[in-house]
Design a protein around this motif. Structure first.
Motif, PDB file in Angstrom:
ATOM      1  N   LEU A 131       0.835  -1.197   0.000  1.00  0.00           N
ATOM      2  CA  LEU A 131       0.000   0.000   0.000  1.00  0.00           C
ATOM      3  C   LEU A 131       0.874   1.253   0.000  1.00  0.00           C
ATOM      4  CD1 LEU A 131      -2.659   1.557   0.193  1.00  0.00           C
ATOM      5  CD2 LEU A 131      -2.563   1.228   2.681  1.00  0.00           C
ATOM      6  N   TYR A 132       1.861   1.301   0.868  1.00  0.00           N
ATOM      7  CA  TYR A 132       2.726   2.481   0.950  1.00  0.00           C
ATOM      8  C   TYR A 132       3.498   2.684  -0.352  1.00  0.00           C
ATOM      9  CZ  TYR A 132       1.868   3.220   5.961  1.00  0.00           C
ATOM     10  OH  TYR A 132       1.300   3.495   7.184  1.00  0.00           O
ATOM     11  N   ALA A 133       3.924   1.609  -0.986  1.00  0.00           N
ATOM     12  CA  ALA A 133       4.630   1.732  -2.269  1.00  0.00           C
ATOM     13  C   ALA A 133       3.712   2.344  -3.325  1.00  0.00           C
ATOM     14  CB  ALA A 133       5.144   0.365  -2.727  1.00  0.00           C
ATOM     15  N   ALA A 134       2.458   1.917  -3.350  1.00  0.00           N
ATOM     16  CA  ALA A 134       1.496   2.477  -4.310  1.00  0.00           C
ATOM     17  C   ALA A 134       1.222   3.953  -4.021  1.00  0.00           C
ATOM     18  CB  ALA A 134       0.199   1.670  -4.280  1.00  0.00           C
ATOM     19  N   LEU A 135       1.122   4.306  -2.745  1.00  0.00           N
ATOM     20  CA  LEU A 135       0.890   5.707  -2.376  1.00  0.00           C
ATOM     21  C   LEU A 135       2.100   6.571  -2.733  1.00  0.00           C
ATOM     22  CD1 LEU A 135      -0.862   5.187   1.081  1.00  0.00           C
ATOM     23  CD2 LEU A 135      -1.950   5.852  -1.094  1.00  0.00           C
ATOM     24  N   ARG A 136       3.300   6.091  -2.464  1.00  0.00           N
ATOM     25  CA  ARG A 136       4.510   6.848  -2.809  1.00  0.00           C
ATOM     26  C   ARG A 136       4.655   6.974  -4.323  1.00  0.00           C
ATOM     27  NH1 ARG A 136       6.866  10.407  -1.286  1.00  0.00           N
ATOM     28  NH2 ARG A 136       8.935   9.745  -1.897  1.00  0.00           N
ATOM     29  N   GLU A 137       4.316   5.913  -5.041  1.00  0.00           N
ATOM     30  CA  GLU A 137       4.367   5.973  -6.506  1.00  0.00           C
ATOM     31  C   GLU A 137       3.430   7.065  -7.017  1.00  0.00           C
ATOM     32  OE1 GLU A 137       2.916   3.190 -10.159  1.00  0.00           O
ATOM     33  OE2 GLU A 137       4.017   2.193  -8.543  1.00  0.00           O
ATOM     34  N   GLU A 138       2.251   7.144  -6.427  1.00  0.00           N
ATOM     35  CA  GLU A 138       1.299   8.185  -6.821  1.00  0.00           C
ATOM     36  C   GLU A 138       1.845   9.572  -6.483  1.00  0.00           C
ATOM     37  OE1 GLU A 138      -1.859   9.823  -8.635  1.00  0.00           O
ATOM     38  OE2 GLU A 138      -1.421   7.676  -8.597  1.00  0.00           O
ATOM     39  N   GLU A 139       2.463   9.712  -5.317  1.00  0.00           N
ATOM     40  CA  GLU A 139       3.026  11.011  -4.922  1.00  0.00           C
ATOM     41  C   GLU A 139       4.118  11.472  -5.888  1.00  0.00           C
ATOM     42  OE1 GLU A 139       2.326  10.612  -0.096  1.00  0.00           O
ATOM     43  OE2 GLU A 139       4.367  10.694  -0.855  1.00  0.00           O
ATOM     44  N   THR A 140       4.997  10.554  -6.263  1.00  0.00           N
ATOM     45  CA  THR A 140       6.139  10.926  -7.095  1.00  0.00           C
ATOM     46  C   THR A 140       5.795  11.021  -8.572  1.00  0.00           C
ATOM     47  OG1 THR A 140       6.869   8.620  -7.237  1.00  0.00           O
ATOM     48  CG2 THR A 140       7.803   9.958  -5.458  1.00  0.00           C
ATOM     49  N   ARG A 141       4.628  10.558  -8.955  1.00  0.00           N
ATOM     50  CA  ARG A 141       4.183  10.625 -10.350  1.00  0.00           C
ATOM     51  C   ARG A 141       3.898  12.053 -10.801  1.00  0.00           C
ATOM     52  NH1 ARG A 141      -0.125   9.620 -13.198  1.00  0.00           N
ATOM     53  NH2 ARG A 141      -1.635   9.735 -11.535  1.00  0.00           N
ATOM     54  N   HIS A 142       3.720  12.940  -9.860  1.00  0.00           N
ATOM     55  CA  HIS A 142       3.332  14.314 -10.151  1.00  0.00           C
ATOM     56  C   HIS A 142       4.540  15.237 -10.062  1.00  0.00           C
ATOM     57  CE1 HIS A 142      -0.965  13.296 -10.069  1.00  0.00           C
ATOM     58  NE2 HIS A 142      -0.549  12.378  -9.204  1.00  0.00           N
ATOM     59  N   ASP A 143       4.581  16.241 -10.929  1.00  0.00           N
ATOM     60  CA  ASP A 143       5.692  17.203 -10.945  1.00  0.00           C
ATOM     61  C   ASP A 143       5.681  18.088  -9.710  1.00  0.00           C
ATOM     62  OD1 ASP A 143       6.563  16.273 -13.399  1.00  0.00           O
ATOM     63  OD2 ASP A 143       5.343  17.716 -14.522  1.00  0.00           O
ATOM     64  N   ASN A 144       4.500  18.354  -9.205  1.00  0.00           N
ATOM     65  CA  ASN A 144       4.317  19.263  -8.080  1.00  0.00           C
ATOM     66  C   ASN A 144       4.043  18.445  -6.820  1.00  0.00           C
ATOM     67  OD1 ASN A 144       2.403  20.697  -6.226  1.00  0.00           O
ATOM     68  ND2 ASN A 144       2.809  22.418  -7.623  1.00  0.00           N
ATOM     69  N   ALA A 145       4.795  18.703  -5.736  1.00  0.00           N
ATOM     70  CA  ALA A 145       4.642  17.948  -4.485  1.00  0.00           C
ATOM     71  C   ALA A 145       3.239  18.094  -3.912  1.00  0.00           C
ATOM     72  CB  ALA A 145       5.676  18.392  -3.466  1.00  0.00           C
ATOM     73  N   LYS A 146       2.658  19.280  -4.038  1.00  0.00           N
ATOM     74  CA  LYS A 146       1.305  19.502  -3.524  1.00  0.00           C
ATOM     75  C   LYS A 146       0.287  18.655  -4.284  1.00  0.00           C
ATOM     76  CE  LYS A 146      -1.827  23.284  -2.370  1.00  0.00           C
ATOM     77  NZ  LYS A 146      -2.021  24.732  -2.396  1.00  0.00           N
ATOM     78  N   GLN A 147       0.448  18.577  -5.595  1.00  0.00           N
ATOM     79  CA  GLN A 147      -0.445  17.735  -6.398  1.00  0.00           C
ATOM     80  C   GLN A 147      -0.245  16.257  -6.065  1.00  0.00           C
ATOM     81  OE1 GLN A 147       0.738  18.925 -10.316  1.00  0.00           O
ATOM     82  NE2 GLN A 147      -0.818  20.542 -10.449  1.00  0.00           N
ATOM     83  N   GLY A 148       1.012  15.870  -5.852  1.00  0.00           N
ATOM     84  CA  GLY A 148       1.302  14.484  -5.485  1.00  0.00           C
ATOM     85  C   GLY A 148       0.671  14.109  -4.162  1.00  0.00           C
ATOM     86  N   LEU A 149       0.738  15.015  -3.194  1.00  0.00           N
ATOM     87  CA  LEU A 149       0.115  14.773  -1.892  1.00  0.00           C
ATOM     88  C   LEU A 149      -1.399  14.637  -2.043  1.00  0.00           C
ATOM     89  CD1 LEU A 149       0.128  14.535   1.181  1.00  0.00           C
ATOM     90  CD2 LEU A 149       0.211  17.041   1.290  1.00  0.00           C
TER      91      LEU A 149
END
Length: 183
Positions: A131-149
């Motif tokens: 689960l955490y790997a999937a969440l981190r993958e989603e966070e890092t997929r975005h150029d903007n940290a706020k959008q990733g969060l």
């Protein structure tokens, strides 16, 4: 305190009868850390007192879980969560954390208290780490940290909604065969 993100890949472990304890002020600065915390985090009392608790944040820990953490405890409620931390030498360790707000006589929150125990390895490997790997993958997929969060928060909330559970219920049911679909 060094913010170096060097990781060794070495996991530190502690015994099931040990409890890691810290207390922080309202801003998350450490006001108390027991010996086990100091050993696991590779710090002395002098090095950690006054430091933001986030100095042990591991880069594999999803930011959306910490967001939920802070919203919950700042709202005056307790939270349970699985957390991966980074020792100052780059080693890591997993904990099952129970964090509660501390109140004064007027009912105002004056700080936070955290007890951490050794987590169940099967729950970590089969449920939390994927689960955490999937969440981190989603966070890092975005150029903007706020959008990733925001995106990882949506992913976590969608996962919980798909299970029909609130976060605290989800944590309590881990290891009971509910699941998954983290992608």
């Amino acid at each position: 305190m060094s913010r170096d993100t060097h990781l060794t890949g070495v996991e530190r472990r502690f015994d099931t009868d040990q409890v890691i304890v810290t207390k922080t002020d309202l801003k998350g600065r450490i006001t108390y850390a027991n010996d086990i915390f100091q050993t696991m985090s590779n710090v002395t009392e002098k090095q950690c007192l006054g430091q933001p608790h986030s100095f042990i944040r591991h880069p594999d820990m999803p930011r959306c879980v910490f967001k939920l953490f802070w919203e919950t405890i700042q709202g005056g409620h307790e939270i349970f969560a699985y957390v991966i931390n980074r020792a100052t030498n780059g080693d890591h360790y997993w904990v099952y954390a129970h964090v509660t707000p501390s109140f004064n006589d007027n009912g105002d929150i004056v700080g936070f208290h955290s007890n951490r125990r050794k987590p169940d390895a099967n729950i970590l490997n089969n449920e939390v780490i994927p689960l955490y790997a999937a969440l981190r993958e989603e966070e890092t997929r975005h150029d903007n940290a706020k959008q990733g969060l925001a995106a990882s928060t949506d992913k976590l909330n969608g996962h919980l909604a798909g299970l029909g559970l609130e976060y605290d219920e989800f944590i309590c049911t881990l290891g009971q065969g509910l699941r998954r679909g983290y992608r």
